[in-house]
Design an enzyme around this catalytic site. Sequence first.
Site, mmCIF file in Angstrom:
data_model
loop_
_atom_site.group_PDB
_atom_site.id
_atom_site.type_symbol
_atom_site.label_atom_id
_atom_site.label_comp_id
_atom_site.label_asym_id
_atom_site.label_seq_id
_atom_site.Cartn_x
_atom_site.Cartn_y
_atom_site.Cartn_z
ATOM 1 N N ALA A 56 0.817 -1.213 0.000
ATOM 2 C CA ALA A 56 0.000 0.000 0.000
ATOM 3 C C ALA A 56 0.852 1.265 0.000
ATOM 4 O O ALA A 56 0.483 2.271 -0.606
ATOM 5 C CB ALA A 56 -0.947 -0.009 1.197
ATOM 6 N N ILE A 82 -3.836 -3.975 7.465
ATOM 7 C CA ILE A 82 -4.477 -4.591 8.631
ATOM 8 C C ILE A 82 -3.601 -4.357 9.854
ATOM 9 O O ILE A 82 -2.399 -4.613 9.825
ATOM 10 C CB ILE A 82 -4.709 -6.097 8.386
ATOM 11 C CG1 ILE A 82 -5.581 -6.278 7.128
ATOM 12 C CG2 ILE A 82 -5.364 -6.751 9.602
ATOM 13 C CD1 ILE A 82 -5.638 -7.692 6.598
ATOM 14 N N ALA A 85 0.656 -5.697 15.728
ATOM 15 C CA ALA A 85 1.080 -5.400 17.097
ATOM 16 C C ALA A 85 1.994 -4.181 17.191
ATOM 17 O O ALA A 85 2.297 -3.728 18.289
ATOM 18 C CB ALA A 85 1.791 -6.617 17.682
ATOM 19 N N HIS A 88 3.318 0.231 12.844
ATOM 20 C CA HIS A 88 3.487 0.238 11.387
ATOM 21 C C HIS A 88 2.172 0.560 10.668
ATOM 22 O O HIS A 88 2.157 1.321 9.695
ATOM 23 C CB HIS A 88 4.028 -1.129 10.940
ATOM 24 C CG HIS A 88 4.318 -1.221 9.488
ATOM 25 N ND1 HIS A 88 5.390 -0.595 8.899
ATOM 26 C CD2 HIS A 88 3.673 -1.876 8.479
ATOM 27 C CE1 HIS A 88 5.395 -0.857 7.605
ATOM 28 N NE2 HIS A 88 4.362 -1.633 7.324
#
Length: 154
Positions: A56, A82, A85, A88
Site C-alpha cells: 500500500a 491490517i 502489534a 506500522h
Amino acid sequence: MKIYEGRLTAEGLKVGIIVSRFNEFITSKLLAGSIDCLKRHGAKEDNIEVCWVPGAFEIPVIAKKMASKGKYDAVICLGAVIRGATPHFDYVSSEVSKGVAHVSLDKEVPVIFGVLTTDTIEQAIERAGTKAGNKGYDAAMSAIEMSNLMKVLD
C-alpha cells in the site's frame, strides 16, 4: 439554482487501477469488485488498466505517475492495511491516505481511495465482498461518478 452531478455510466471512461500485492487474497477481491462495477456500468475492458505494486505504501507514487499521464479519467487505488502489534499500521495507512489525496488535488484527476484500513483480518474479508459489500466495487462507483462530474465542470 444549478446542480451538478456525475452520471453513473462508465461508457468511454479510461480508468487506471492500482492494486497492492500485499494481502493479495483480499486485494484481488477488491480488484474483481472494481472491474465488475466498471463493466456493469459500460466500461470496455480495453479501457481498464491494472498496475500491481508491492504494498500500500507504494500506491501514491504510482497514482501520481498514472494521473500525470493525462490518459486516465480516474485512478482507483486498492489495498488492505491490517493492524498488527506495532505502530506500522498507523504510519502506512496515514501516509497512503495523504498521498492519494495529494495526487488527486495536484493533478485534478479523481484518485479514489479504496484502501481498506482495518483492525482485523475478519473486517478486511467482510469488506472484500462478504457481509459489508465490496469496497472495490464502491471505489469504482466513486470513480465513475467523479470522472463524469469533472467532465461536467470543465
